[in-house]
Design an enzyme around this catalytic site. Sequence first.
Site, PDB file in Angstrom:
ATOM      1  CG  LEU A  73      -1.937  -1.092   1.394  1.00  0.00           C
ATOM      2  CD1 LEU A  73      -2.666  -0.941   2.731  1.00  0.00           C
ATOM      3  CD2 LEU A  73      -2.934  -1.077   0.244  1.00  0.00           C
ATOM      4  CG  ASP A  74       0.446   4.376  -2.927  1.00  0.00           C
ATOM      5  OD1 ASP A  74       1.206   3.508  -3.385  1.00  0.00           O
ATOM      6  OD2 ASP A  74      -0.333   5.049  -3.623  1.00  0.00           O
ATOM      7  CG  LEU A  75       4.352   6.873   3.636  1.00  0.00           C
ATOM      8  CD1 LEU A  75       5.862   7.070   3.643  1.00  0.00           C
ATOM      9  CD2 LEU A  75       3.685   8.234   3.825  1.00  0.00           C
ATOM     10  CB  THR A  77      -2.954   3.938   1.052  1.00  0.00           C
ATOM     11  OG1 THR A  77      -2.872   4.784  -0.101  1.00  0.00           O
ATOM     12  CG2 THR A  77      -4.243   3.136   0.982  1.00  0.00           C
ATOM     13  CG  HIS A 173       1.170   6.515  -7.035  1.00  0.00           C
ATOM     14  ND1 HIS A 173       2.050   7.564  -7.241  1.00  0.00           N
ATOM     15  CD2 HIS A 173       1.625   5.884  -5.918  1.00  0.00           C
ATOM     16  CE1 HIS A 173       2.979   7.557  -6.302  1.00  0.00           C
ATOM     17  NE2 HIS A 173       2.738   6.539  -5.486  1.00  0.00           N
TER      18      HIS A 173
END
Length: 230
Positions: A73-75, A77, A173
């Site tokens: 997961l993105d930082l 999120t 993303h």
Amino acid sequence: MAPTGTARNVPPPPPYCPPPNDALDLLYVDSWLLMANKPAGLLSVPGRGEDKQDCLVLRVQAEYPDALIVHRLDLPTSGLLLLARGKEMQRRLSHEFAQRRVDKRYLAVVMGRPLSVTGTIDLPLAVDWPNHPRQKVDRRAGKPALTRYRFLSHSASDDTSRLALSPETGRTHQLRVHLQALGHPIVGDRLYADATTAAKSDRLLLHAEELSFTHPATDRRMRFCSPPPF
């Protein structure tokens, strides 16, 4: 808008300030896998540099040394992150993701109200190299990316909507770029949204709220839910 391939004024990322290393939020643990709830602001895996080593996988490995990352997961999120226990289970779970046999659902708060109650965003994505780590829609050289969305509710007071998102692919993303391209950037997105939308929240309002898959060892269907913290 800057011409394709030229650099934009992309602000430098803020210093990495991960949330406190309190007790792990683990929803499930067995001999083959575990399900963690990642807080916003924490890297999934170590980043570049000594100041970016604190991350979810290393925190989990402090208690479960055989835990290995399967997806990320993105930082900014938050939400559900599945980890394997051991190389063989990592290989098998990674194969499930690659074959799109893992169902994922996210909750996002976006600006505006979509015209359709349900819809599909089918826009290929590629790295925006002059503005790395940004990604961009690239119909010529991009990789296929597909996101399905469903409208949940609208707040007239601040003109935001809550959407359920189901990505069919897992590009970097993807949800953030697809929603920005649709004209409904995610609130709190400091990388893709306009300054006003980015400033409406102190975090990205994107949460991985549901994950379901067939357990590779037991063949049992597993479904996990994590209510969004916003």
